[in-house]
Design a protein around this motif. Structure first.
Motif, PDB file in Angstrom:
ATOM      1  N   ASN A 140       0.844  -1.184   0.000  1.00  0.00           N
ATOM      2  CA  ASN A 140       0.000   0.000   0.000  1.00  0.00           C
ATOM      3  C   ASN A 140       0.884   1.241   0.000  1.00  0.00           C
ATOM      4  O   ASN A 140       1.996   1.234   0.537  1.00  0.00           O
ATOM      5  CB  ASN A 140      -0.897   0.032   1.238  1.00  0.00           C
ATOM      6  N   ASN A 141       0.373   2.316  -0.583  1.00  0.00           N
ATOM      7  CA  ASN A 141       1.091   3.589  -0.549  1.00  0.00           C
ATOM      8  C   ASN A 141       1.190   4.079   0.886  1.00  0.00           C
ATOM      9  O   ASN A 141       0.236   3.963   1.658  1.00  0.00           O
ATOM     10  CB  ASN A 141       0.373   4.624  -1.416  1.00  0.00           C
TER      11      ASN A 141
ATOM     12  N   THR B 111      -4.382   3.313  -0.188  1.00  0.00           N
ATOM     13  CA  THR B 111      -4.390   3.065  -1.624  1.00  0.00           C
ATOM     14  C   THR B 111      -3.259   2.106  -1.957  1.00  0.00           C
ATOM     15  O   THR B 111      -2.280   2.017  -1.241  1.00  0.00           O
ATOM     16  CB  THR B 111      -4.209   4.378  -2.431  1.00  0.00           C
ATOM     17  N   ARG B 112      -3.412   1.395  -3.058  1.00  0.00           N
ATOM     18  CA  ARG B 112      -2.413   0.398  -3.459  1.00  0.00           C
ATOM     19  C   ARG B 112      -1.546   0.907  -4.591  1.00  0.00           C
ATOM     20  O   ARG B 112      -1.953   1.750  -5.364  1.00  0.00           O
ATOM     21  CB  ARG B 112      -3.112  -0.886  -3.934  1.00  0.00           C
TER      22      ARG B 112
END
Length: 140
Positions: free
Chosen positions: A106-107, A138-139
């Motif tokens: 993930n970010n 988010t990914r």
């Protein structure tokens, strides 16, 4: 490296007295041709040669065991992008580095590697985002 620099600046506000260092060795890139190949991401072959040498240099420069005379724990924080982190994790754990793209991060996540003076490596966290509200995750 704009996002990494921004994140570094945010983190450093909470770590007064810790020295910041910027290096292009940790810049995002394509470290090595993944196996199996990606169906959706296909950089030019030359990118693997250029980025791969640089990212491998980052690994060799920054990921190492402590000197045997070191008496206290030491910590280094790297703020960089997922491809670099995935490659470094594979290399540190002595996994085939071509598998780096099989790891999803993930970010803004945290990965924690421990390297003991005897060379033993442990992966404590990989891509942890438990500190983030779910709507912010988010990914890559």
């Amino acid at each position: 490296m704009a996002r990494a620099t921004e994140t570094t600046n945010i983190i450093s506000k909470h770590l007064p007295g810790v020295t910041k260092l910027s290096t292009d060795l940790l810049r995002e890139g394509a470290p090595i041709e993944p196996n199996p190949p990606s169906s959706h991401w296909k950089p030019e072959a030359v990118q693997y040669y250029e980025d791969g040498a640089r990212i491998e240099a980052a690994f060799r420069n920054y990921i190492h065991r402590a000197d045997i005379t070191q008496e206290m724990d030491s910590y280094e924080i790297f703020v960089c992008h997922a491809n670099v982190i995935r490659y470094i994790v594979c290399r540190a754990l002595q996994f085939p580095p071509e598998g780096w793209l099989r790891i999803s991060l993930n970010n803004g996540s945290i990965t924690h590697l421990v390297i003991r003076p005897n060379g033993r490596v442990a992966l404590r966290l990989l891509g942890d985002t438990g500190f983030m509200p779910p709507e912010k995750i988010t990914r890559n």
